[in-house]
Design a protein around this motif. Structure first.
Motif, PDB file in Angstrom:
ATOM      1  N   ARG A 127      -3.378   4.151  -1.826  1.00 53.91           N
ATOM      2  CA  ARG A 127      -3.471   2.941  -3.143  1.00 53.91           C
ATOM      3  C   ARG A 127      -3.205   1.459  -2.469  1.00 53.91           C
ATOM      4  O   ARG A 127      -2.196   1.662  -1.745  1.00 53.91           O
ATOM      5  N   PHE A 145      -3.527  -0.090 -14.548  1.00 57.31           N
ATOM      6  CA  PHE A 145      -4.766   0.372 -14.037  1.00 57.31           C
ATOM      7  C   PHE A 145      -4.586   1.933 -13.972  1.00 57.31           C
ATOM      8  O   PHE A 145      -5.346   2.666 -13.179  1.00 57.31           O
ATOM      9  N   GLU A 151      -6.899   5.530 -11.966  1.00 55.75           N
ATOM     10  CA  GLU A 151      -6.430   6.602 -11.175  1.00 55.75           C
ATOM     11  C   GLU A 151      -7.279   7.632 -10.834  1.00 55.75           C
ATOM     12  O   GLU A 151      -7.422   8.411 -11.913  1.00 55.75           O
ATOM     13  N   MET A 167       1.570  -2.906 -12.825  1.00 56.42           N
ATOM     14  CA  MET A 167       0.284  -2.585 -12.272  1.00 56.42           C
ATOM     15  C   MET A 167      -0.127  -1.286 -12.352  1.00 56.42           C
ATOM     16  O   MET A 167      -1.469  -0.654 -12.999  1.00 56.42           O
ATOM     17  N   ASP A 168       0.808  -0.200 -12.142  1.00 56.90           N
ATOM     18  CA  ASP A 168       0.404   1.349 -12.312  1.00 56.90           C
ATOM     19  C   ASP A 168       0.015   1.402 -13.834  1.00 56.90           C
ATOM     20  O   ASP A 168      -0.903   2.189 -14.224  1.00 56.90           O
ATOM     21  N   TYR A 185      -2.276  -2.416  -3.604  1.00 62.33           N
ATOM     22  CA  TYR A 185      -1.829  -3.256  -4.847  1.00 62.33           C
ATOM     23  C   TYR A 185      -1.929  -4.736  -4.020  1.00 62.33           C
ATOM     24  O   TYR A 185      -1.206  -4.987  -3.184  1.00 62.33           O
ATOM     25  N   GLN A 240      -8.463   1.961  -4.162  1.00 63.22           N
ATOM     26  CA  GLN A 240      -8.021   3.262  -3.665  1.00 63.22           C
ATOM     27  C   GLN A 240      -8.823   3.580  -2.784  1.00 63.22           C
ATOM     28  O   GLN A 240     -10.251   3.427  -2.714  1.00 63.22           O
ATOM     29  N   TYR A 300       0.928  -1.387   0.072  1.00 59.34           N
ATOM     30  CA  TYR A 300       0.127  -0.031  -0.110  1.00 59.34           C
ATOM     31  C   TYR A 300       1.037   1.223  -0.014  1.00 59.34           C
ATOM     32  O   TYR A 300       1.944   1.101   0.568  1.00 59.34           O
ATOM     33  N   TYR A 344      -6.346  -3.745  -7.713  1.00 53.08           N
ATOM     34  CA  TYR A 344      -6.023  -2.517  -7.574  1.00 53.08           C
ATOM     35  C   TYR A 344      -7.136  -1.535  -6.848  1.00 53.08           C
ATOM     36  O   TYR A 344      -8.191  -1.545  -7.401  1.00 53.08           O
TER      37      TYR A 344
END
Length: 387
Positions: A277, A265, A269, A261-262, A279, A304, A214, A302
């Motif tokens: 965040r 996804f 965002e 992953m960023d 993961y 948030q 996280y 993912y």
């Protein structure tokens, strides 16, 4: 209107203060109304609350379970090291007390009953308290009470004036306490990475490993960053902490899972009013043996977390403003949205959900929903995502 403006918009009244200089004179026949009294503060607060948009708390089960996961992970990040230090310090007090008996025995050639009983009583006190220190995170403790039974053996040989045997018994007690409080012993018993405690069952257990990180949006939230400056706090959670895992968790070389992953996804965002965040990669690892995350079947999640329901709802609206929601799909007790969007010139298909103050996205792919294999998301089954 932008979501962030809508959230803070409120209607206020502006009263006229003092009169304009020169407008009033003793001969004026104009009558001005008395100023109305200020509205009581509680009524103002009620009106402000009424202005706040009414947002439904949907899919709360998933949100509550994720909050619980986060709090446990946060404990490992901020409290675990202190717990270990406190535990070691308390046990070392018994080691020092037994050491003092051995020194007396060496200097005087004997120890008396009161000296031995005082140390035994102190060891009993510590044994009754020290195993509460790691709780409730850990409950599989060392049996210090069993070690303390050796004090009766030492006392028996004391009465016989067999001082060599008294020394032998005390040395064994000291050695056992030292070993049980060593860094290596405590790290095995109370494992921190991989974590092997109740968190494993909270994630869902099974023949799975939960790789997670996280990253907080708050400044100075993380007390220590990883050695290679990967942001946040990352750990593995598995059924047996003795299982060797060949790579460090999300974000660290050589796998670079975080950047991957960023990228996957990025269309979901939304940093406004976000707390952190989350993961997670769920791996199929069986129930034993070493693990190479590069070689497992895995599934990425993912998440948030936002300040409140309003912020989460606005984030959902912001994320979906440039996407199409084609349909909904029930997974257990939760309702997911089938989201269609463009990325790098291609049409992408994914699933999105607002759960309380969270947004979760999974399954971004060029493969349309109806064309996926029936078991494409089976690694989510019987986890906190779909229990």
């Amino acid at each position: 209107m932008q979501p962030t403006r809508r959230r803070y918009l409120a209607i206020t009244s502006v009263g006229i203060g003092t009169g304009v200089a020169g407008c009033l004179s003793s001969g004026s026949n104009i009558t001005y109304p008395d100023p109305e009294p200020d509205e009581p503060e509680d009524e103002q607060e009620d009106e402000a609350e009424d202005d706040e948009p009414d947002v439904e708390a949907i899919n709360e089960r998933l949100a509550d379970d994720t909050d619980e996961l986060y709090e446990e992970i946060r404990w490992f990040e901020t409290e675990y090291d202190g717990m270990i230090r406190e535990h070691r310090s308390r046990v070392r007090e018994v080691v020092d007390a037994v050491e003092s008996l051995l020194e007396t025995l060496e200097e005087d050639g004997q120890i008396d009953q009161d000296q031995l009983e005082d140390v035994e009583s102190f060891a009993e006190e510590v044994a009754g308290e020290v195993n509460e220190i790691p709780e409730p995170q850990f409950e599989d403790h060392f049996n210090y009470q069993g070690v303390n039974s050796q004090f009766s053996d030492a006392d028996r040989f004391r009465r016989r004036e067999d001082w060599e045997r008294v020394e032998s018994e005390l040395r064994e007690i000291r050695s056992t306490y030292r070993g049980a409080s060593s860094s290596s012993s405590l790290s095995r018993r109370y494992a921190s990475n991989p974590i092997d405690n109740r968190l494993y069952d909270w994630f869902g257990g099974g023949e799975k490993m939960y790789e997670t990180r996280y990253i907080s949006d708050e400044r100075n939230h993380h007390p220590d960053e990883d050695a290679d400056d990967v942001p946040g706090f990352g750990v593995y959670v598995i059924n047996d902490s003795s299982r060797r895992i060949s790579h460090k968790p999300i974000g660290q070389a050589p796998l670079r899972v975080l950047s991957s992953m960023d990228d996957d996804f990025a269309p979901f965002e939304e940093p406004a009013d976000r707390r952190y965040r989350l993961y997670v990669r769920i791996h199929d690892v069986g129930d034993s043996g070493d693990v190479n995350p590069r070689e497992t079947d895995s599934f990425a999640v993912y998440g948030q977390r936002y300040d409140d329901l309003v912020a989460a709802d606005e984030a959902f609206e912001s994320v979906t403003a440039t996407k199409d929601i084609e349909d909904e799909e029930e997974w257990g007790d939760e309702t997911w949205n089938q989201v269609l969007y463009s990325k790098d010139g291609q049409r992408m298909y994914a699933y999105l959900i607002r759960a309380g103050t969270y947004l979760f996205a999974v399954g971004p792919s060029r493969t349309a929903w109806e064309e996926r294999e029936d078991d494409w998301n089976e690694l989510l089954d019987e986890t906190w995502m779909n229990p």
